[in-house]
Design a protein around this motif. Structure first.
Motif, PDB file in Angstrom:
ATOM      1  N   UNK A 611      40.009 -19.223 -46.017  1.00 13.67           N
ATOM      2  CA  UNK A 611      39.513 -18.789 -47.317  1.00 13.67           C
ATOM      3  C   UNK A 611      38.108 -19.258 -47.634  1.00 13.67           C
ATOM      4  N   UNK A 618      33.548 -12.837 -56.813  1.00  9.70           N
ATOM      5  CA  UNK A 618      34.069 -11.966 -55.775  1.00  9.70           C
ATOM      6  C   UNK A 618      33.015 -11.502 -54.784  1.00  9.70           C
ATOM      7  N   UNK A 622      32.546 -12.683 -50.919  1.00  8.19           N
ATOM      8  CA  UNK A 622      32.723 -11.715 -49.843  1.00  8.19           C
ATOM      9  C   UNK A 622      31.490 -11.679 -48.952  1.00  8.19           C
ATOM     10  N   UNK A 623      30.324 -11.686 -49.594  1.00 10.23           N
ATOM     11  CA  UNK A 623      29.077 -11.605 -48.824  1.00 10.23           C
ATOM     12  C   UNK A 623      28.921 -12.838 -47.940  1.00 10.23           C
ATOM     13  N   UNK A 626      31.465 -12.766 -45.062  1.00  9.67           N
ATOM     14  CA  UNK A 626      31.025 -11.791 -44.047  1.00  9.67           C
ATOM     15  C   UNK A 626      29.923 -12.367 -43.170  1.00  9.67           C
ATOM     16  N   UNK A 645      41.659 -13.671 -47.820  1.00 10.74           N
ATOM     17  CA  UNK A 645      42.207 -12.636 -48.684  1.00 10.74           C
ATOM     18  C   UNK A 645      41.265 -11.447 -48.832  1.00 10.74           C
ATOM     19  N   UNK A 647      40.313  -8.492 -47.648  1.00  7.55           N
ATOM     20  CA  UNK A 647      40.717  -7.511 -46.645  1.00  7.55           C
ATOM     21  C   UNK A 647      39.528  -6.737 -46.114  1.00  7.55           C
ATOM     22  N   UNK A 687      48.030  -8.219 -50.937  1.00  7.07           N
ATOM     23  CA  UNK A 687      48.309  -9.643 -50.926  1.00  7.07           C
ATOM     24  C   UNK A 687      49.574  -9.998 -51.693  1.00  7.07           C
ATOM     25  N   UNK A 719      34.861  -1.096 -53.772  1.00  5.39           N
ATOM     26  CA  UNK A 719      34.231  -2.299 -53.232  1.00  5.39           C
ATOM     27  C   UNK A 719      33.656  -2.122 -51.841  1.00  5.39           C
ATOM     28  N   UNK A 721      33.159   0.385 -49.848  1.00  5.75           N
ATOM     29  CA  UNK A 721      32.646   1.648 -49.330  1.00  5.75           C
ATOM     30  C   UNK A 721      31.458   1.437 -48.399  1.00  5.75           C
ATOM     31  N   UNK A 723      30.769  -0.958 -46.541  1.00  3.65           N
ATOM     32  CA  UNK A 723      31.152  -1.473 -45.233  1.00  3.65           C
ATOM     33  C   UNK A 723      31.991  -0.443 -44.485  1.00  3.65           C
TER      34      UNK A 723
ATOM     35  N   UNK B 620      44.477  -8.413 -56.993  1.00  4.92           N
ATOM     36  CA  UNK B 620      45.661  -9.115 -57.478  1.00  4.92           C
ATOM     37  C   UNK B 620      45.263 -10.217 -58.441  1.00  4.92           C
ATOM     38  N   UNK B 706      23.904 -12.750 -45.928  1.00  5.27           N
ATOM     39  CA  UNK B 706      24.814 -12.693 -47.067  1.00  5.27           C
ATOM     40  C   UNK B 706      24.159 -11.928 -48.214  1.00  5.27           C
ATOM     41  N   UNK B 709      24.381  -8.241 -47.413  1.00  6.37           N
ATOM     42  CA  UNK B 709      25.748  -7.744 -47.594  1.00  6.37           C
ATOM     43  C   UNK B 709      26.058  -7.607 -49.085  1.00  6.37           C
TER      44      UNK B 709
END
Lengths: 736, 736
Positions: A611, A618, A622-623, A626, A645, A647, A687, A719, A721, A723, B620, B706, B709
């Motif tokens: 994680x 968010x 995520x960035x 990645x 988490x 995805x 999840x 979100x 798209x 990627x 979630x 990052x 992204x």
């Protein structure tokens, strides 16, 4: 603290007394010397004689070593006026360099003790050598200085006791698998994160040792796995023999059960602080060695063969100890009762005289009654004036003239005679002399044992290692572990692996094994692991790390089969806690640990990430996740499992080579989900967080509302798209 | 464990010895009785005499109480064959009900000790009462049974020592602010989460007590704040007086510095285990009380007034102790040296005789030389036969006939005479008798002190409370705290509040104070708090909780001003750690704690949530966070601060009344961001996570990637469209 004698000062790192030590842990005294970025480190356990030195390239590496050793006391050079200034844990002081953790006890010693010439001279003198070359530290000035300061401290605190150390062992960090403090903590090697208890740790799951020294050895091994496949192989061969030969193992373990802490007993003999019970325990333990040797007579593996011949002088010492000392001697050494009957002619003679004199006293009453005709005459004793003759008041005038009156009571008169007093004195005298003689015999015995301290320690180490290995074999048998194949490659091939701790904490047979395959040709280096909450992602990545670690310890591993390339380092990054007092936010801790991994990992490292990016918003998270995954996969190319988490990270597999997606599966039933705990190829896209909330007891209206909100958000979300556009394969594992 | 005498068995909960106790913590022995869902709980600290009982409605409440008390030993009824079976922490046993935490020591006692009739009879007998009505537990059968089992255990382990307990105090949980274990842990009341150290905890920041009993009192208060505004007011009044009267406070604290642990000294006197140093310490401490009383003579606040009159018998006892005992008596009580010269006529007489006899011995050599004409004659002493007369071999024939020869050495002959032996015996005898007499005098003194145990304990409690309050006043002065106004309303009005611990951990003046306003008319009940990483969201919510808690302890608070409604409970939900051994994932722990809050919070509760929903997938988590916030704001309507990275939650304010958005601000400069740590109205929309990663040392290429992204994802994102559609006001605080 306690003083045993005015000559000895106890400090936390110089304790020898058993009741102040924890049996199954080493008690280390460390000493540090700094020069620019570099540090010299020496550490010793004076209860076992271990003494090691090294040099480190950075304060960071030093701190990691200190955290591994958890020393009871750390010596620093300083200008404090008092020669023994102790900084307690947490105490602030400008004398402690800022980079050193405040959780240890620091003692400031004068700077001159750490000077090179003085240190070298002292070490050569102490160990009776003409150069430090043999110890491998001749050209490591910082290590020598630290070692010198340490020995100087022992000389001062242990006055009158010989320095209880073996020679110096020089080591470098590059001999061992590197585990940083966070990783030891995250993998719960010796204690759990939640409450710091040993229960629930890897050590708890694996420790089947029968002696405390075996326990200490296992603990050291788990904290410092090996890199050299031959050294690992020697341990594996021994575990394998003990695994295959169940009867042999059980026989050895039964013998080990009655072996005491030879390492520390040897230390107390060497320093002259052993008491009579220590020597009895030493004797008992030594007398078990021939049985051990006999049991392993036909063995072929290195650690067992090492015990095939027991130095004959140790056997003789054991016999002598048993022959000389009574089974349960008193704790006090100067009041007799130590030496068996029949072992020392002079002592026998003195004891015989003593008995004779006592008999004379016992018979005196009858003799004097007969001689004087006074039937009420008695022999008595009190503490104030010893033996006396007592005659009742009425018969007192009949007392013979040689009776000297000592005391008049209401109903009796008490007398002594010169003859009575002479016998009494003789008895006291003789008692004192026999006590002294017993103490002398004991002392000679203790010195004799002390002369064998090196041989004792060598045997102790071998026995401790055997004990640790037999315990590992026992666990391997009872929990069906296999012998991993270790090689110079980079593969992590685990077939039906299990988590060694969780498996033991839940009912037998309930743990779901999983495979892991990565690192070899045509296999991924980086696995993106997705799956619902509670499905077991964290357990899986820890299980891979623990299997790799155990393999490099030389142990068998909880799997049906395993082929593993030796890793130079295991990194983990899992949940962290805030450190408000030092102002570190959770996310800052997370990023610092991540940066540490990216800056230090090599293609031979094993990296486990749980994680990354969770502590921020968010999109940020995520960035970052990645970019970190991409860097690991395409730049460092180490073996990595990345549980997440997000995805959306599943898209990475289609962009970067060497990346694969795995998921932990669940089965959706009409009214609930069933966790299958099975890791399979493919990416998860749900999840089930709301289901977990429901299970945890969130009010039904909250659960229902969360479902509505989720639907609303999903409907409007795009979100990934950006990627997903470049990758058409990610939708195949989708579900509602 | 240790045995002090064959009559006394030490178990972890029945220790009285100072060296085995931690001064600043209570050492509790607890006893439990279960009946269906309900539990009876009794606990006692036999070193201080505290003895309390209660009944609890659920196992959950019981566990929370146990976690607050951290008992050293818990008594359970069981059918174990051995009468004293100890379950060590972590040990598995079917005798321990599953709901009880395994981290404590449990001792199984026979079931009959916990029977109601037997328990009631025993308690009435022990405390000399005819009913338990006066203790308030007559109608609480489970509490009575637990108390009976506890006293029975003490009777058995403390044989020959009187039961060292005050009367029973009955309490109910509803008298106190409820803090569950998670909240005590999260708020770091007595130890930090990170390493369990006191350094960095609230107790660390506030403990300026001068006595260990004051330290214990403060610790108890922090763990159990009050609900009754009058009781709170009494403490506040006392802190206020000590705050205003700085000289008085300093004078009191100087006196307190030389007051020993009266509570535990009283306990050891009562149980007859005090040694002479204990009595000296007791005497010294009692003699300080008149000075305390004099210092507070003009005081008006309740806790100070309570010390205005010291029971005259305690003053007399103190004087008698000082008059009778020497300043530094030996630890051994039977070898004399305890009693001052001039206090006991018989003892004086005996000591005089002893001195006379010793002088006679000293002069003997000169007398005998003169009488016999032998100039080499000497008086000697050895342990084996005491005093003797020694004459060199050459002069031996000159020895007078009354000399009895005892021993022949190479160069001398040794003699005794009846007269010499008689004096010697008299000396030994007299020494023994004076020792005995000193011991008798000491014993009478100890018994006398023991008779005052109740009065001693009452004074001790008052002194401890004064010490704690003076410490709180000192902190308030040095760190500029204010007296909060507590009322029956629901408002949380904090002006320029600070975090009491962080403020002390960073350089003075660097902490940025913040206001909080909620709960009153036209003010929000729920605050959504957003802001970048490391900006101080977590600190802010903890700071609000700690200020509320301190106010209910009766302390001053770190703020310029505060008006606070009394809260019935403070809930917190912040970062959690996995508990792999029990199979709880982080997210499950998070949801369980959240469910607990939703199921138990009332409109009077204060709820602090940090990052709900972080442990699961983005959608979630957002959905759960939304539903939880909505439920708290519209259904429970408690005061809540909800810190989150889900900026989308800012939409809630436009949908639900009583919700407001706040953010922690930063200033963006060209090359970096500056954390202002200032909480202002409005919602943040950036978290600067990538900047934190850069600061933490992520490789530059990772940071750059990052950013790319992030831009890509943001461009395609529509996450909150569903929510934003119904609310046009959320974009005003946007930034690039």
């Amino acid at each position: 603290l306690v003083r045993r004698a005015v000559t000895r000062v106890l400090t936390p790192g110089t304790v020898l007394e058993d009741q102040l030590l924890v049996g199954r842990r080493n008690n280390y005294l460390a000493a540090l010397v700094q020069a620019g970025e570099c540090w010299g480190l020496a550490f010793a356990d004076i209860s076992t004689g271990e003494f090691q030195v090294t040099q480190l390239e950075s304060a960071e590496a030093l701190v990691q070593e200190l955290l591994r050793l958890q020393p009871a006391e750390v010596l620093l050079s300083g200008d404090a006026p008092d020669p023994l200034v102790l900084l307690r844990p947490g105490e602030a002081s400008s004398e402690r360099p800022e980079c050193l953790p405040s959780q240890f006890c620091y003692t400031l010693r004068p700077r001159r003790y750490f000077e090179l010439d003085e240190a070298r001279r002292l070490l050569m003198e102490t160990f009776g050598v003409r150069s430090l070359e043999g110890f491998g530290c001749e050209n490591l000035p910082l290590a020598v200085r630290a070692a010198g300061g340490l020995v100087q401290h022992l000389l001062e605190t242990q006055r009158g006791v010989s320095i209880p150390l073996e020679g110096i062992r020089t080591y470098t960090l590059s001999q061992y698998l590197i585990l940083d403090h966070q990783t030891r903590r995250n993998l719960e090697l010796t204690q759990t994160v939640r409450d710091g208890a040993q229960y629930g740790s890897l050590l708890w799951a694996l420790d089947r040792t029968r002696t405390v020294m075996g326990g200490r050895a296992l603990r050291r091994w788990l904290l410092q796995p090996l890199l050299d496949t031959r050294a690992i192989g020697r341990r594996q061969d021994s575990v394998a023999e003990l695994y295959d030969e169940g009867l042999l193992r059980e026989r050895l373990q039964r013998i080990l059960e009655s072996v005491y802490d030879l390492e520390r007993l040897a230390g107390r003999c060497g320093s002259g602080t052993a008491n009579a019970r220590d020597l009895v325990a030493l004797g008992e333990s030594l007398l078990k060695l021939p049985a051990l040797a006999e049991a392993v007579a036909a063995s072929t593996s290195p650690y067992l063969k090492a015990l095939q011949s027991i130095p004959v002088e140790l056997e003789r010492l054991g016999e002598k100890l048993r022959r000389t000392l009574v089974d349960t001697p008193p704790l006090i050494l100067t009041e007799g009762g130590l030496i068996r009957a029949g072992v020392h002619p002079e002592l026998e003679g003195m004891r015989g005289q003593l008995i004779e004199d006592r008999d004379w006293l016992v018979d005196l009453e009858a003799r004097e009654r007969a001689r004087t005709g006074i039937q009420t005459l008695k022999v008595g004793f009190n503490k104030a004036f010893g033996y006396y003759l007592s005659i009742s008041r009425g018969k007192a005038e009949k007392a013979p003239p040689e009776y000297l009156r000592k005391q008049t009571l209401t109903n009796e008169e008490r007398y002594i005679t010169p003859e009575l007093k002479e016998r009494e004195t003789r008895i006291l005298n003789a008692q004192q002399q026999t006590n002294q003689l017993e103490y002398d015999i004991f002392n000679i015995l203790r010195q004799e044992a002390g002369r064998h301290v090196s041989a004792l320690r060598q045997v102790a180490r071998r026995v401790a290692a055997l004990d640790a290995l037999a315990g590992l074999a026992e666990v391997a048998v009872y929990h069906d572990y296999c012998r991993p194949v270790l090689g110079e490659g980079r593969e992590v091939h685990i077939e039906a692996g299990r988590h060694p701790v969780i498996e033991q904490a839940i009912p037998a047979g309930f743990f779901v094994p999983n495979d892991a395959r990565m690192g070899a040709e045509a296999e991924p280096d980086l696995i993106i692991l997705t799956g619902p909450n509670m499905s077991g992602k964290s357990s899986f990545i820890r299980q891979v790390a623990l299997i790799q670690l155990l393999a490099q310890v030389g142990a068998f591993v909880p799997a049906r089969g395993a082929v593993l390339g030796v890793a130079d380092r295991i990194f983990t990054r899992v949940g962290a806690v805030d450190d408000l007092a030092t102002g570190q936010s959770t996310f800052m801790v997370e990023m610092t640990e991540t940066a540490n991994i990216l800056n230090h990992a090599t293609p031979r490292s094993l990296v486990l990430l749980d994680e990354i990016g969770r502590g921020t918003a968010t999109f940020d998270g995520l960035a970052i996740a990645w970019a970190v995954a991409e860097y690991l996969a395409s730049h460092i190319r180490c073996r990595t499992i990345f549980a997440t988490h997000y995805h959306e990270l599943n898209e990475l597999a289609s962009v970067v080579s060497g990346v694969a997606n795995y998921q932990v599966t669940v089965q959706e039933l009409a009214d609930r989900i069933v966790f299958l705990h099975r890791v399979t190829p493919g990416g998860a896209d749900r999840s089930y967080g709301i289901e977990v909330g429901r299970l945890a007891g969130l009010p039904p209206s909250v659960v229902a509302r969360a479902r509505t909100v989720l639907a609303q958000v999903e409907q409007h979300s795009q979100i990934a798209v950006g990627l997903r556009d470049s990758n058409g394969s990610a939708s195949e594992s989708a579900a509602g």
